[in-house]
Design a protein around this motif. Structure first.
Motif, PDB file in Angstrom:
ATOM      1  N   PRO A 141       0.829  -1.213   0.000  1.00  0.00           N
ATOM      2  CA  PRO A 141       0.000   0.000   0.000  1.00  0.00           C
ATOM      3  C   PRO A 141       0.860   1.258   0.000  1.00  0.00           C
ATOM      4  CG  PRO A 141      -0.001  -1.031   2.182  1.00  0.00           C
ATOM      5  CD  PRO A 141       0.699  -1.981   1.254  1.00  0.00           C
ATOM      6  N   TYR A 142       0.453   2.239  -0.812  1.00  0.00           N
ATOM      7  CA  TYR A 142       1.192   3.485  -0.870  1.00  0.00           C
ATOM      8  C   TYR A 142       0.286   4.706  -0.670  1.00  0.00           C
ATOM      9  CZ  TYR A 142      -0.659   4.147  -5.594  1.00  0.00           C
ATOM     10  OH  TYR A 142      -1.487   4.299  -6.678  1.00  0.00           O
ATOM     11  N   ALA A 143      -1.041   4.499  -0.668  1.00  0.00           N
ATOM     12  CA  ALA A 143      -1.953   5.623  -0.507  1.00  0.00           C
ATOM     13  C   ALA A 143      -3.317   5.104  -0.050  1.00  0.00           C
ATOM     14  CB  ALA A 143      -2.095   6.404  -1.815  1.00  0.00           C
ATOM     15  N   VAL A 144      -4.154   6.042   0.405  1.00  0.00           N
ATOM     16  CA  VAL A 144      -5.528   5.729   0.836  1.00  0.00           C
ATOM     17  C   VAL A 144      -6.479   6.612   0.035  1.00  0.00           C
ATOM     18  CG1 VAL A 144      -7.172   5.758   2.740  1.00  0.00           C
ATOM     19  CG2 VAL A 144      -4.804   5.062   3.156  1.00  0.00           C
ATOM     20  N   CYS A 145      -7.432   5.963  -0.610  1.00  0.00           N
ATOM     21  CA  CYS A 145      -8.450   6.688  -1.373  1.00  0.00           C
ATOM     22  C   CYS A 145      -9.729   6.749  -0.551  1.00  0.00           C
ATOM     23  CB  CYS A 145      -8.710   6.005  -2.714  1.00  0.00           C
ATOM     24  SG  CYS A 145      -9.953   6.865  -3.729  1.00  0.00           S
TER      25      CYS A 145
END
Length: 477
Positions: A325-329
């Motif tokens: 994981p590299y980001a949260v949407c």
């Protein structure tokens, strides 16, 4: 980790193949150049050997001529070049012995030559000494013995053999040198050709790469623009944050909420944009998504001026190609109106429930088996029961008096079958928990489904005990 596409792998293999071929040709050219240098050095050495041999022969002749001139004339000036020639001969012989690569046979011949030259030098000195001390006739007589001729013949044989060997070696070396030059020229021209091909190939690959990159960038830019357009035309708040909580992207609806632009929001956190309580809730939900690595649904309340807005947020992680994981949407839907409606609905339901439970009449509902499935607080108070003692547990027969059981046995089967739909102003009596009775009037209505199957009855109960007592008093009076 670098991941290459299939075309990129083919290009890389082609470039590596070209470089390997280029390195191989460069190595061959280097080896041939070394061979060429070694061949040139060998030729130069052979020519020097030949030169020194010829110098030995020439110097011996000069020495012999000088001695004979001295014998015939007695002039000491003839001995000057003769004496110098002896030193030159030994210098040339020393040079011959110092060359690397001299064969054992050649070394033996040079040793023999040096020995003969020593004898020749000694003999020459003897001739000169006889001329000085005993005159020309004695010197000529000594020369006539033939030893000088024998020494010179041996010296000429040795130098002749060395010269022939050197000539043969020179012929062989020059042939080899010509062959090496040919190989070097072929390798060099191939190397030049390969360098040219490599340069052309690299230029082509660069052009191809930049063309593909420009095309990919154009497609990526169009995709990003399409993605941004889709986001901007959504009424939901859409945002993407990195793992540290910094905003990477927001849509138009988010801009409208914040009253700013996405460029100004980029790099900021929720704590820079919202009150701390709201930012804490947003960050906690983001961390939960990162921890679980799956989508979650949560409610978030954000202050907007003097008003509070309620959002239902669907959050999920974004993964790279290695599933890291590299980001949260986050996709948040404004549920403020629904929340207000729900509050109003709940307040209305409370009022209705209050009207139901605190109505001036009792209320009960029974299923097809006569089990009480609902009862209001008014009737519960009249009977002296708690809700948990009655609802879902007691049969209506347990609450009516024995006198009223006949009425129940008569009406309930008929209303359940649909023979009759309702009952009004039916007088009877109920039994309290303490066993006491009170008079009531009941009104019942049956409920059916779309296929006229019985569901339950709804019955309103009115306490007429006071009216009954008043009637009894009037009759007695």
């Amino acid at each position: 980790m670098l991941v290459l596409t299939r075309p990129e792998k083919k290009i890389l293999i082609a470039v590596l193949s070209i470089l390997i071929a280029l390195c191989s040709l460069a190595y061959l050219a280097y080896r041939n150049s070394q061979r060429l240098l070694n061949s040139a050095e060998a030729i130069e050495q052979a020519e020097e050997i030949k030169y020194h041999i010829l110098q030995v022969q020439s110097t011996l002749t000069d020495m012999e001529t000088g001695v004979r001139g001295y014998v015939m004339t007695g002039d000491e000036t003839y001995m000057v070049p003769a004496n110098a020639a002896i030193a030159d001969i030994f210098l040339h012989i020393h040079q011959l012995n110092s060359f690397p690569g001299i064969s054992a046979e050649q070394s033996d011949q040079m040793t023999r030559l040096q020995s003969l030259v020593d004898e020749k030098s000694t003999y020459t000195n003897r001739v000169a000494e006889l001329r000085r001390q005993k005159g020309m006739n004695e010197a000529i007589a000594f020369i006539s013995e033939g030893k000088e001729k024998m020494l010179m013949d041996q010296i000429r044989d040795i130098t002749g053999n060395l010269q022939r060997d050197t000539d043969a070696r020179l012929t062989e070396l020059k042939a080899e040198n010509k062959n090496v030059i040919t190989h070097f020229a072929v390798t060099f021209y191939l190397l030049l050709l390969k360098v040219s091909v490599t340069v052309v190939t690299i230029i082509f690959l660069f052009i191809f790469y930049f063309h593909r990159r420009n095309k990919a960038e154009k497609v990526l830019k169009e995709s990003q623009q399409l993605f941004q357009n889709v986001m901007d035309h959504s009424s939901s708040l859409i945002s993407i944050k990195d793992l540290s909580g910094r905003y990477m992207l927001i849509n138009q609806a988010y801009e409208n909420l914040l009253g700013t632009t996405k460029e100004k929001v980029k790099g900021k956190t929720a704590y820079d944009l919202f009150e701390r309580s709201a930012a804490d809730a947003i960050r906690d939900n983001d961390l939960e998504v990162i921890r679980l690595q799956q989508q979650i649904k949560s409610e978030e309340v954000i202050g907007n001026g003097n008003a509070m807005q309620h959002f239902v947020s669907l959050k999920f992680p974004l993964f790279d190609i290695h599933h890291i994981p590299y980001a949260v949407c986050s996709i948040s839907t404004d549920e403020t109106e629904r929340a207000k409606t729900e509050v109003q609905h709940q307040e209305q339901m409370k009022r209705i429930l209050d009207l139901f439970n605190n109505a001036p009449c009792g209320y009960q509902a029974t299923d097809k088996n006569g089990i009480i499935i609902e009862m209001n607080e008014t009737l519960l108070k009249w009977l002296g029961y708690q809700r948990h003692e009655v609802v879902g547990k007691m049969h209506v027969k347990s609450l009516v008096s024995e006198e009223s059981l006949k009425q129940y046995a008569y009406y309930f089967p008929r209303i359940r079958s649909g023979e009759i739909k309702s009952i009004f102003d039916l007088e009877g009596s109920y039994v309290r928990k303490d066993g006491s009775k009170f008079s009531v009037i009941a009104n019942s209505i049956a409920q059916y489904d779309d296929e006229d199957n019985f569901l339950y009855t709804r019955t309103s109960i009115f306490d007429i005990s006071y009216r009954r007592r008043v009637s009894e008093v009037a009759v007695n009076n």
